[in-house]
Design an enzyme around this catalytic site. Structure first.
Site, PDB file in Angstrom:
ATOM      1  CE  LYS A 158      -3.772   2.200   2.605  1.00 15.48           C
ATOM      2  NZ  LYS A 158      -4.578   2.172   3.845  1.00 15.48           N
ATOM      3  CB  SER A 196      -7.870   3.790   2.755  1.00 12.96           C
ATOM      4  OG  SER A 196      -7.032   3.357   3.817  1.00 12.96           O
ATOM      5  N   GLY A 252      -6.639   1.502   9.658  1.00 17.71           N
ATOM      6  CA  GLY A 252      -6.902   2.519  10.675  1.00 17.71           C
ATOM      7  C   GLY A 252      -8.359   2.566  11.100  1.00 17.71           C
ATOM      8  N   GLY A 253      -9.230   2.082  10.231  1.00 13.21           N
ATOM      9  CA  GLY A 253     -10.652   2.017  10.537  1.00 13.21           C
ATOM     10  C   GLY A 253     -11.297   0.942   9.687  1.00 13.21           C
ATOM     11  CB  SER A 293      -8.021   0.904   5.941  1.00 12.94           C
ATOM     12  OG  SER A 293      -8.710   2.086   6.252  1.00 12.94           O
TER      13      SER A 293
END
Length: 612
Positions: free
Chosen positions: A211, A287, A308-309, A311
């Protein structure tokens, strides 16, 4: 805005909250009040938000309408704040595991993981049909060792496939950067090692995508922007990337992502949307969108993302692959963009649970200078050949939360859970997890505040270069006060206490991974990005505890909706229980593998075929 202060929620002390199945705690569904916006409307809205007076008023109204004032800002709660979910190491008792020696090299850890594999994985290496419709790391390693295929040949096929994927009609948006010469250089070195009979590990010659939030030479780290690489130079590999490189892996490039991780769709107006291999007109999720999509499409057996949430887990579920997010600090964060210090975590996306395990073994374990205590945390790896023999697993299920999803997701995940009960005789324990919507908002305040702060020194010069959707997100992030951040950390403390009480009665918490499946990419969002907080809230619904509380979690495919789009089931564990989660994910994979389907777009990298 003190004149407009509303009456906030008065939270019951944690010790007095009933977490049982008959609790009177009210389940509050996500109260998202924001229309979908893109194109000219998102531009107008952004300019309004950025006006000093009008923007302040709009942000106040938005926060009030979405219950941030009631549940967070004006809330009355007694718990002290918990700023970082760094869990003291607990040597929990896990079933059918082997403990890694923390002093082992990454290569030795990989071999240790291979020794934990089921014998059946070894026996299938000569089959002509790939296991689980996907080639595994061991399949590549076997092909290389036998001489019927070389890393150079696979790399050449990969480059051809990626070049094709960037052009019409595909335009998949897999990568932000990849360098054919560097890929071939690595592949040639790996091919030479195999010809000499001296591969470094089973990861030697395995293609790995990274990523674009993680440093990996020779590429810049953009975070999905057009400018961040100029402000923060990439000078070395991230720790996790370096460990894979030491194992001989071929790092093939930086995958596309939602800009700055500030969204869940994976639609990036600078580099194009990442498309879902199961339906190119649908989102891949974010993401870590490109990292999920390349694995789903068969280009790489594994990739790295940052969660992070949700992702890592969200796009993994939407693209029909495995997504593993370890315990906070289990994998060193060095070399990762510092966008969210207390919720972000390097995670793994893989075509199979076995490949996730191998990768986890290679990159896990803190570095000596970052050890939180004098003794390194112990790492258990699951003995997958013994998964079937594990008895008395207790699965905590909060029914109202579990069922708060689309009909297809609910039906598919419920069916998988019942099948798991029948196959393994594991027990479902009904529980109540209170204040889930408050936790979502507290996490949003936390990740937003941390992202805004990390970029503060760049905003004056580079803010206008952000996509319109991210400019809106950054305006909201920057509006959170110190009071709201502190209240959010107090919510974090409450939620960790709730979850640890549940783990006193259960081994894991089970839920769907997302509330909806992949939704359409609309043309009007391609140039501006889009605001779709309703779908966004549905996608993150089950992800928050893993990040906000630093808990390990894994998603594994369990089926498809009526349109053939993948659905994932998630397990959330107590701190440091990754081995148990991998056991459960493997059990689900074995149970569901006969029903797994190849995506609409799939590259067979060992046979050199593309299937559409």
């Amino acid at each position: 805005m003190g004149l407009f202060k509303h009456k906030g929620t008065v939270y019951t002390p944690v010790k007095d909250v009933d977490l049982g199945p008959f609790s009177t705690e009210f389940y509050l569904q996500a109260n998202v009040k924001a229309p979908r916006m893109c194109g000219i409307w998102i531009k107008i809205f952004t300019l309004f938000l950025e006006c000093p007076v009008l923007g302040t008023l709009l942000l106040y109204i938005l926060k009030g309408n979405n219950l941030i004032h009631k549940l967070i800002t004006d809330a009355d709660l007694k718990e002290s704040p918990l700023y970082v979910p760094l869990h003291p190491f607990e040597d929990i008792e896990e079933k059918e595991v082997k403990s890694l020696d923390s002093s082992l090299s990454p290569q030795e850890k990989v071999q240790f993981a291979i020794d934990c594999m089921p014998i059946s994985a070894e026996e299938k290496l000569d089959e002509k049909t790939p296991s689980l419709s996907r080639w595994r790391i061991m399949d590549y390693s076997n092909a290389y060792n036998s001489g019927c295929m070389t890393p150079r040949q696979v790399a050449e096929r990969f480059i051809t496939a990626v070049d094709e994927s960037t052009k019409s009609p595909l335009q998949m948006g897999f990568f932000i950067h990849y360098n054919a010469d560097d890929i071939l250089r690595q592949a040639n070195e790996s091919t030479t090692r195999y010809r000499k009979g001296k591969p470094i590990s089973v990861l030697d010659g395995i293609l790995v995508a990274v990523k674009d939030e993680i440093d990996c030479l020779p590429y810049p780290t953009t975070g999905g922007t057009k400018w961040l690489q100029d402000e923060r130079r990439c000078t070395d590999d991230a720790c996790c990337v370096n460990r894979l490189r030491l194992c001989g892996a071929i790092l093939v490039g930086k995958t596309n992502m939602h800009e700055l991780g500030s969204g869940t769709s994976g639609i990036n107006p600078h580099y194009g949307p990442t498309r879902n291999p199961y339906d190119r007109n649908k989102i891949a999720g974010g993401s870590s969108s490109g990292s999920a999509s390349v694995v789903s499409a068969g280009l790489c057996p594994i990739s790295l993302g940052v969660d992070g949430g949700g992702s890592v887990r969200m796009p993994a579920a939407l693209c029909g692959v495995v997504g593993l997010k370890p315990t906070f600090a289990r994998i060193p964060h060095a070399g990762v963009l510092p966008l969210n210090w207390t919720v972000g975590m390097v995670g793994i996306l893989a075509g199979t649970v076995e490949d996730a395990l191998i990768t986890y073994a290679a990159i896990s374990g803190e570095t000596p200078c970052y050890q939180s205590s004098g003794t390194p945390t112990k790492i258990n790896l699951p003995l997958l050949s013994l998964t079937k023999s594990i008895s008395s697993i207790r699965l905590a299920k909060y029914g109202k939360w579990f069922n708060d999803c689309s009909d297809d997701v609910r039906t598919c995940c419920s069916k998988a859970l019942h099948k798991l009960q029948d196959s393994y005789a594991w027990k479902i324990i009904d529980v109540t997890i209170p204040e889930i919507e408050a936790m979502r908002l507290a996490h949003y305040i936390t990740i937003g505040s941390e992202c805004s702060t990390s970029l503060d020194s760049f905003k004056e010069k580079s803010f206008a270069e952000l996509g319109w959707d991210v400019r809106v997100a950054q305006s909201i992030y920057g509006s959170f006060s110190s009071l709201e951040y502190l209240k959010a950390q107090r919510i974090r403390n409450r939620q960790l206490q709730f979850h640890m009480k549940i783990f006193d009665e259960a081994d894991v918490i089970v839920s769907p991974t997302t509330g909806v499946t992949a939704y359409p990419i609309q043309d009007d969002a391609l140039k501006t990005g889009e605001l779709d907080y309703v779908n966004g809230a549905a996608l993150v619904r089950y992800s928050i505890a893993g990040n906000f509380l630093g808990l390990p979690a894994v998603t594994v495919p369990v089926g498809y909706d009526k349109l053939g789009l993948p659905i994932g089931l998630q397990f959330i564990g107590r701190p440091w229980s990754e081995a148990t989660l991998i056991h459960l994910a493997y059990a689900v994979q074995v149970m569901c593998m006969s029903e797994y389907r190849k995506p609409e777009l799939y590259y067979d990298m060992l046979r050199g075929q593309k299937e559409e």
